[in-house]
Design an enzyme around this catalytic site. Structure first.
Site, PDB file in Angstrom:
ATOM      1  NE  ARG A 277      -3.083  -0.200   3.317  1.00 48.35           N
ATOM      2  CZ  ARG A 277      -4.317  -0.842   3.103  1.00 48.35           C
ATOM      3  NH1 ARG A 277      -5.243  -0.160   2.627  1.00 48.35           N
ATOM      4  NH2 ARG A 277      -4.184  -1.969   3.847  1.00 48.35           N
ATOM      5  NE  ARG A 313      -8.745  -0.675   1.071  1.00 46.67           N
ATOM      6  CZ  ARG A 313      -8.730  -0.091   1.966  1.00 46.67           C
ATOM      7  NH1 ARG A 313      -9.235   1.213   1.567  1.00 46.67           N
ATOM      8  NH2 ARG A 313      -8.227  -0.272   3.229  1.00 46.67           N
ATOM      9  CB  CYS A 342     -28.793  -5.460  -7.224  1.00 48.31           C
ATOM     10  SG  CYS A 342     -29.043  -4.771  -8.955  1.00 48.31           S
ATOM     11  CD  GLU A 343     -25.238  -7.277  -2.724  1.00 50.69           C
ATOM     12  OE1 GLU A 343     -25.608  -7.404  -1.604  1.00 50.69           O
ATOM     13  OE2 GLU A 343     -25.221  -8.524  -3.396  1.00 50.69           O
TER      14      GLU A 343
HETATM   15  N1  LLP Z   1       3.216  -9.047   3.166  1.00 52.03           N
HETATM   16  C1  LLP Z   1       2.216 -10.066   3.532  1.00 52.03           C
HETATM   17  C2  LLP Z   1       2.644 -11.396   3.917  1.00 52.03           C
HETATM   18  C3  LLP Z   1       1.010  -9.740   3.392  1.00 52.03           C
HETATM   19  O1  LLP Z   1      -0.057 -10.421   3.821  1.00 52.03           O
HETATM   20  C4  LLP Z   1       0.377  -8.205   3.035  1.00 52.03           C
HETATM   21  C5  LLP Z   1      -0.708  -7.759   2.941  1.00 52.03           C
HETATM   22  C6  LLP Z   1       1.563  -7.410   2.661  1.00 52.03           C
HETATM   23  C7  LLP Z   1       3.078  -7.843   2.816  1.00 52.03           C
HETATM   24  C8  LLP Z   1       1.455  -6.093   2.059  1.00 52.03           C
HETATM   25  O2  LLP Z   1       0.650  -5.314   3.013  1.00 52.03           O
HETATM   26  P1  LLP Z   1       0.670  -3.760   2.590  1.00 52.03           P
HETATM   27  O3  LLP Z   1       2.098  -3.106   2.976  1.00 52.03           O
HETATM   28  O4  LLP Z   1       0.131  -3.202   1.607  1.00 52.03           O
HETATM   29  O5  LLP Z   1      -0.036  -3.127   4.047  1.00 52.03           O
HETATM   30  N2  LLP Z   1      -7.349  -5.900   1.333  1.00 52.03           N
HETATM   31  C9  LLP Z   1      -6.961  -5.056   2.358  1.00 52.03           C
HETATM   32  C10 LLP Z   1      -5.302  -5.177   2.922  1.00 52.03           C
HETATM   33  C11 LLP Z   1      -5.186  -6.903   2.864  1.00 52.03           C
HETATM   34  C12 LLP Z   1      -3.784  -7.022   3.387  1.00 52.03           C
HETATM   35  C13 LLP Z   1      -3.121  -8.401   2.929  1.00 52.03           C
HETATM   36  N3  LLP Z   1      -1.695  -8.573   3.080  1.00 52.03           N
HETATM   37  C14 LLP Z   1      -7.386  -3.705   2.172  1.00 52.03           C
HETATM   38  O6  LLP Z   1      -8.025  -3.125   1.073  1.00 52.03           O
HETATM   39  O7  LLP Z   1      -6.924  -2.836   3.188  1.00 52.03           O
END
Ligand code: LLP
Length: 417
Positions: A277, A313, A342-343
């Site tokens: 992110r 999200r 439709c939700e």
């Molecule tokens: N490494 C592992 C093992 C992970 O499971 C994840 C994210 C990352 C790195 C990267 O994390 P970041 O730097 O992006 O925070 N769909 C959710 C977030 C799910 C995160 C899954 N794992 C959302 O939209 O907020």
């Protein structure tokens, strides 16, 4: 400079008018800034320079080939969680030795694929998985590098659905079990323990949870370094939070480094990071066109052509995404921004002070470069949106919009029907 900014009352992505992109490629449309990705990778690398980490971009956040390729060209590796993600990373030339493979449910076929691609290491999340990796390695007459994922049981103070390092989460092994599994690697053929891994959650806005987690993991690192000759990595995962609204302060990489480097440097281990992110979130906007303005007794709805199928999200986590008018307006009024699906959870904003817009106007939903397109679906038989990249004054389509034919590709009707 902000990748997306107003110039003469109009929203631009780098040097390109977003209006022009909507006219050329249609809406809903994901637009990404090339410069944002590269600046973010660069600023993290600069902040962490003292430990010179291998930065493995977490491919799950944005899998577009152009995005992974541009980061790979600048030295990033990839954090993958499936054979599909491994395929995408390898396809754009990220070498196996810069790829780490995590996830609680790797299949034998995925493990074989990772072995064949010579990845840096598998992150092991359970004892059963370790046994399977050892078995597959022996079958392929090789030895495989593994890093055990520790669940340090810290609260990352983020949305409960995106925390991963608390004891009730499915991820990793608690300190005692992790120690046991690490020990077990010594008697097992086909596996070498090369490090430890942690990833405590996502959208983390302070350094404290990282420090707390490191304090639990470092004693294990010291111990296993002594006991395992091949032990050389500590993977600290991803999770660095970004700003989704003005008053939300992102985790500053300099502050992150100032807090963590004093713990990391003395270890003398190679540090791996898995940011997603932080690098991609604010690199993208979702352009959407207003279809209708609808009022009922209590509310005004701005009905747009993007929905939960493009950006889930808000529906999934009640996540807040700022929404900007492509043509600046002064007037504001409360409204819900909703899509055609439709939700009742199909909203992009709820009861928000929104610019006053009319049918045909364009809006830009911010911070969708991470967990945007990748979480999109074809629900309600909506073809998935196109993706465009801008760089300076240039723009290019990096994924075409799906067609109706794409929706039914792969379906077959039995001849007895
Ligand atoms: N490494 C592992 C093992 C992970 O499971 C994840 C994210 C990352 C790195 C990267 O994390 P970041 O730097 O992006 O925070 N769909 C959710 C977030 C799910 C995160 C899954 N794992 C959302 O939209 O907020």
């Amino acid at each position: 400079m902000e990748a997306f900014h107003y110039r003469n009352g109009e929203l631009y992505g780098e040097g390109v008018r977003l209006q022009e992109l909507a006219d050329e490629y249609g809406t809903p449309l994901f637009v990404y800034s090339h410069a944002h990705f590269t600046e973010r990778l660069g600023s993290l690398r600069t902040a962490m320079a003292e430990v010179d980490p291998l930065i493995c971009f977490s491919v799950k956040v944005n899998t577009n080939a152009a995005v992974i390729k541009l980061l790979g060209q600048r030295g990033a590796g990839a954090d993958v969680v499936s054979g599909g993600e491994l395929f995408r990373a390898r396809r754009v030339g990220i070498p196996g030795e810069r790829i780490v493979f995590a996830g609680v449910g790797k299949t034998a076929a995925e493990i074989d694929y990772g072995i064949q691609e010579g990845i840096l290491f598998f992150t092991v999340e359970s004892e059963d998985e370790l046994k399977l990796i050892s078995e597959r390695a022996r079958r392929l007459h090789t030895s495989v590098r593994v890093a055990v994922r520790v669940n340090p049981d810290v609260d990352p103070a983020t949305h409960r659905f995106i925390s991963t390092g608390k004891k009730e989460n499915k991820f990793g092994l608690d300190v005692a079990r992790a120690a046991e599994v690490c020990g077990r690697t010594r008697e097992m053929e086909g596996v070498q323990l090369v490090g430890l891994h942690m990833h405590i959650g996502s959208q983390i806005l302070s350094v404290e949870p990282y420090v707390a987690a490191l304090q639990r993991i470092i004693p294990l690192c010291r111990r296993f370094r002594e006991e395992h000759p091949a032990f050389e990595y500590l993977d600290i995962g991803g999770g660095l939070g970004i700003s989704y609204r003005d008053e939300e302060k992102e985790l500053d990489p300099e502050a992150f480094a100032a807090a963590l480097v004093p713990f990391l440097q003395p270890l003398g281990l190679k540090i791996v990071m898995e940011p997603g992110r932080y690098i991609a979130g604010n690199a993208g906007v979702l352009l959407t066109r207003v279809l209708y303005i609808k009022k009922n007794a209590v509310k005004k709805f701005i009905v747009v052509d993007a929905s939960m199928t493009e950006l889930i999200r808000p529906a999934l986590y009640e996540a807040y995404h700022e929404i900007l008018p492509v043509r600046q307006t002064r007037e504001r009024a409360p409204a819900d921004v909703v899509g055609p699906v439709c939700e009742s959870t199909d909203f992009l904003a709820l009861e928000r002070e929104m610019p006053v817009v009319a049918s045909g106007d364009l809006l830009a939903v911010r911070s969708v470069g991470a967990y945007g397109w990748v979480m999109s679906s074809n629900y309600n038989s909506r073809p998935r949106a196109a993706e465009v990249m801008v760089s300076g004054g240039r723009h290019a389509l990096i994924r075409r919009r799906e067609t109706r034919e794409d929706l039914v590709r792969g379906e077959t009707i039995p001849e007895w029907l």
